[in-house]
Design a protein around this motif. Structure first.
Motif, PDB file in Angstrom:
ATOM      1  N   ASP A  13       0.715  -1.090   0.155  1.00 49.11           N
ATOM      2  CA  ASP A  13       0.010  -0.014   0.010  1.00 49.11           C
ATOM      3  C   ASP A  13       1.069   1.328  -0.164  1.00 49.11           C
ATOM      4  OD1 ASP A  13       0.907   0.473   2.727  1.00 49.11           O
ATOM      5  OD2 ASP A  13      -0.902  -0.726   3.497  1.00 49.11           O
ATOM      6  N   ALA A  14       0.224   2.444   0.018  1.00 45.89           N
ATOM      7  CA  ALA A  14       1.008   3.633  -0.037  1.00 45.89           C
ATOM      8  C   ALA A  14       1.685   3.870   1.209  1.00 45.89           C
ATOM      9  CB  ALA A  14       0.016   4.846  -0.286  1.00 45.89           C
ATOM     10  N   GLY A  15       1.529   3.420   2.265  1.00 47.04           N
ATOM     11  CA  GLY A  15       2.353   3.557   3.427  1.00 47.04           C
ATOM     12  C   GLY A  15       3.626   2.620   3.529  1.00 47.04           C
ATOM     13  N   ASP A  16       3.358   1.507   3.070  1.00 47.16           N
ATOM     14  CA  ASP A  16       4.557   0.757   2.477  1.00 47.16           C
ATOM     15  C   ASP A  16       5.697   1.357   1.514  1.00 47.16           C
ATOM     16  OD1 ASP A  16       3.987  -1.300   4.138  1.00 47.16           O
ATOM     17  OD2 ASP A  16       3.244  -2.532   2.454  1.00 47.16           O
ATOM     18  N   ALA A  17       5.010   1.903   0.600  1.00 43.62           N
ATOM     19  CA  ALA A  17       5.804   2.909  -0.440  1.00 43.62           C
ATOM     20  C   ALA A  17       6.393   4.131  -0.021  1.00 43.62           C
ATOM     21  CB  ALA A  17       4.667   3.130  -1.661  1.00 43.62           C
ATOM     22  N   VAL A  18       5.873   4.687   0.973  1.00 47.15           N
ATOM     23  CA  VAL A  18       6.636   5.966   1.455  1.00 47.15           C
ATOM     24  C   VAL A  18       7.458   5.691   2.360  1.00 47.15           C
ATOM     25  CG1 VAL A  18       6.107   7.731   2.987  1.00 47.15           C
ATOM     26  CG2 VAL A  18       4.551   7.409   1.054  1.00 47.15           C
ATOM     27  N   GLY A  23      13.483   4.978   3.313  1.00 50.81           N
ATOM     28  CA  GLY A  23      14.705   4.062   3.474  1.00 50.81           C
ATOM     29  C   GLY A  23      15.795   3.577   2.455  1.00 50.81           C
ATOM     30  N   GLY A  24      15.563   4.312   1.277  1.00 50.78           N
ATOM     31  CA  GLY A  24      16.440   4.177   0.112  1.00 50.78           C
ATOM     32  C   GLY A  24      16.053   3.159  -0.854  1.00 50.78           C
ATOM     33  N   ALA A  25      14.917   2.557  -0.867  1.00 48.37           N
ATOM     34  CA  ALA A  25      14.564   1.766  -1.903  1.00 48.37           C
ATOM     35  C   ALA A  25      14.610   2.552  -3.408  1.00 48.37           C
ATOM     36  CB  ALA A  25      13.346   1.174  -1.820  1.00 48.37           C
ATOM     37  N   ASP A  26      15.043   1.782  -4.355  1.00 46.84           N
ATOM     38  CA  ASP A  26      15.118   2.267  -5.789  1.00 46.84           C
ATOM     39  C   ASP A  26      14.100   2.018  -6.377  1.00 46.84           C
ATOM     40  OD1 ASP A  26      18.163   3.143  -5.874  1.00 46.84           O
ATOM     41  OD2 ASP A  26      18.287   0.962  -5.209  1.00 46.84           O
ATOM     42  N   ARG A  27      13.241   0.859  -6.208  1.00 48.82           N
ATOM     43  CA  ARG A  27      12.168   0.497  -6.982  1.00 48.82           C
ATOM     44  C   ARG A  27      11.029  -0.410  -5.880  1.00 48.82           C
ATOM     45  NH1 ARG A  27      13.777  -2.695 -11.918  1.00 48.82           N
ATOM     46  NH2 ARG A  27      13.873  -4.544 -10.609  1.00 48.82           N
ATOM     47  N   LEU A  28       9.880  -0.344  -6.470  1.00 42.98           N
ATOM     48  CA  LEU A  28       8.926  -1.262  -5.707  1.00 42.98           C
ATOM     49  C   LEU A  28       8.393  -2.172  -6.268  1.00 42.98           C
ATOM     50  CD1 LEU A  28       7.086   1.813  -3.840  1.00 42.98           C
ATOM     51  CD2 LEU A  28       9.076   0.448  -2.924  1.00 42.98           C
ATOM     52  N   GLU A  29       7.966  -3.364  -5.806  1.00 42.41           N
ATOM     53  CA  GLU A  29       7.116  -4.325  -6.441  1.00 42.41           C
ATOM     54  C   GLU A  29       5.813  -4.501  -5.616  1.00 42.41           C
ATOM     55  OE1 GLU A  29       8.262  -8.824  -7.350  1.00 42.41           O
ATOM     56  OE2 GLU A  29       7.039  -8.958  -5.634  1.00 42.41           O
ATOM     57  N   LEU A  30       4.762  -4.135  -6.643  1.00 40.21           N
ATOM     58  CA  LEU A  30       3.452  -3.926  -5.991  1.00 40.21           C
ATOM     59  C   LEU A  30       2.601  -5.239  -5.962  1.00 40.21           C
ATOM     60  CD1 LEU A  30       2.530  -0.429  -7.615  1.00 40.21           C
ATOM     61  CD2 LEU A  30       4.067  -0.862  -5.489  1.00 40.21           C
ATOM     62  N   ALA A  47      -2.692   3.526  -8.203  1.00 38.02           N
ATOM     63  CA  ALA A  47      -2.805   4.720  -8.397  1.00 38.02           C
ATOM     64  C   ALA A  47      -2.527   5.547  -7.164  1.00 38.02           C
ATOM     65  CB  ALA A  47      -3.974   5.247  -8.998  1.00 38.02           C
ATOM     66  N   ALA A  48      -3.068   4.951  -6.037  1.00 39.00           N
ATOM     67  CA  ALA A  48      -2.575   5.594  -4.740  1.00 39.00           C
ATOM     68  C   ALA A  48      -1.120   5.385  -4.220  1.00 39.00           C
ATOM     69  CB  ALA A  48      -3.399   4.796  -3.505  1.00 39.00           C
ATOM     70  N   ILE A  49      -0.363   4.497  -4.518  1.00 37.32           N
ATOM     71  CA  ILE A  49       0.937   4.468  -4.411  1.00 37.32           C
ATOM     72  C   ILE A  49       1.863   5.207  -5.496  1.00 37.32           C
ATOM     73  CG2 ILE A  49       2.998   2.714  -4.694  1.00 37.32           C
ATOM     74  CD1 ILE A  49       0.868   0.554  -3.517  1.00 37.32           C
ATOM     75  N   ASP A  54       7.961   8.618  -5.719  1.00 37.32           N
ATOM     76  CA  ASP A  54       8.451   8.788  -7.507  1.00 37.32           C
ATOM     77  C   ASP A  54       9.345   7.961  -7.922  1.00 37.32           C
ATOM     78  OD1 ASP A  54      10.341   9.617  -5.819  1.00 37.32           O
ATOM     79  OD2 ASP A  54      10.142  11.795  -6.327  1.00 37.32           O
ATOM     80  N   ILE A  55       9.457   6.815  -7.290  1.00 36.44           N
ATOM     81  CA  ILE A  55      10.401   5.918  -7.539  1.00 36.44           C
ATOM     82  C   ILE A  55       9.746   4.694  -8.695  1.00 36.44           C
ATOM     83  CG2 ILE A  55      12.130   6.012  -5.835  1.00 36.44           C
ATOM     84  CD1 ILE A  55      10.671   3.760  -4.303  1.00 36.44           C
ATOM     85  N   PRO A  56      10.378   4.075  -9.090  1.00 35.49           N
ATOM     86  CA  PRO A  56       9.736   3.089 -10.274  1.00 35.49           C
ATOM     87  C   PRO A  56       8.705   2.078  -9.474  1.00 35.49           C
ATOM     88  CG  PRO A  56      11.800   3.495 -10.998  1.00 35.49           C
ATOM     89  CD  PRO A  56      11.823   4.134  -9.490  1.00 35.49           C
TER      90      PRO A  56
END
Length: 269
Positions: A13-18, A23-30, A47-49, A54-56
């Motif tokens: 979710d968006a909280g995880d993404a933020v 913490g320095g992640a370059d990219r997220l797997e949703l 869309a919320a994430i 602003d990372i990939p």
């Protein structure tokens, strides 16, 4: 060219993404539904994430537990879902299907990749469950958008798969081995120096970013610990910059406990 390694973190979710970005992640797997090892999130969740960071973002395309593509109706539904995600702005994806014999389900993969129309994508840890991983790589070679394999080298995780990972790293550039190897699945911090020394420069964590378990959010501090670890080993042989040990400030309401090493045995890693 930068020697910075890629750190990808699973976000629900968006909280995880933020927290992961902090913490320095370059990219997220949703993904959603980790009880099923990670399924496709809704376009609304995407869309919320997307609005929060602003990372990939790479979005899982998988409707049921396991590695089968399912029936023709299931595949049509997945193609429609991919289209809805693309309409919401998704441009990177994660997918992978095997048939009953453990070979790549090439028609199913090609059907879905065709719907992605050139978008970048990762073939996930179905590779680690394939009957012949070399054959799978060569069958997929040349498919548009395929730029990454998420793998532990073994279905059992990185401990067992380390020799395979090192051997495949040595084949980089051969047909079927041009793609980035994204190491995930039972990955621990103590694995990182040897993997980096072999030239592997992309790492994927899920549970390791959540020291209190999957029912709790991503910890920015845990992600920062991994960021420091993957940055501390410089494969060029020059002395590394000492890692920044300062704990980042957690977003309000998120877990701030420093992460354990973590072990992931999921499709998403």
């Amino acid at each position: 060219m930068s020697n910075r390694a890629v750190l990808e973190v699973i976000a629900l979710d968006a909280g995880d993404a933020v927290a992961a970005q902090a913490g320095g992640a370059d990219r997220l797997e949703l993904v959603t539904d980790m009880a099923a090892d990670g399924l496709t999130p809704s376009p609304g969740t995407f869309a919320a994430i997307r609005a929060a960071v602003d990372i990939p973002l790479r979005v899982m395309l998988r409707l049921t537990d396991g590695f089968a593509a399912g029936s023709a109706a299931d595949r049509e539904r997945l193609v429609r879902t991919a289209g809805q995600l693309r309409a919401a702005g998704a441009r990177e994806f994660v997918l992978g299907f095997l048939d009953g014999d453990g070979a790549v389900d090439l028609p199913a993969v090609e059907e879905l990749v065709g719907a992605l129309d050139g978008c970048s994508w990762t073939f996930h840890r179905a590779l680690d469950h394939a009957a012949d991983r070399d054959a799978l790589r060569k069958q997929l070679d040349g498919l548009p958008g395929l730029d990454t394999y998420l793998t532990a080298g073994s279905a059992a995780g990185v401990d067992d798969g380390l020799p395979v990972l090192l051997a495949e790293a040595a084949r980089r550039g051969e047909p079927g081995y041009e793609q980035t190897v994204l190491v995930g699945g039972g990955l621990r911090l103590d694995h990182v120096p040897r993997l980096r020394a072999a030239g592997l420069d992309a790492f994927h964590i899920g549970g390791a970013a959540r020291p209190d378990g999957w029912n709790h959010p991503v910890s920015a501090t845990a992600v920062a610990r991994w960021r420091n670890a993957v940055d501390a080993t410089n494969p060029t042989g020059t002395p590394p910059t000492p890692p920044d040990t300062r704990a980042p400030v957690e977003p309000a309401g998120l877990n701030g406990v420093e992460g354990a090493n973590g072990v992931e045995e999921t499709v998403g890693g």
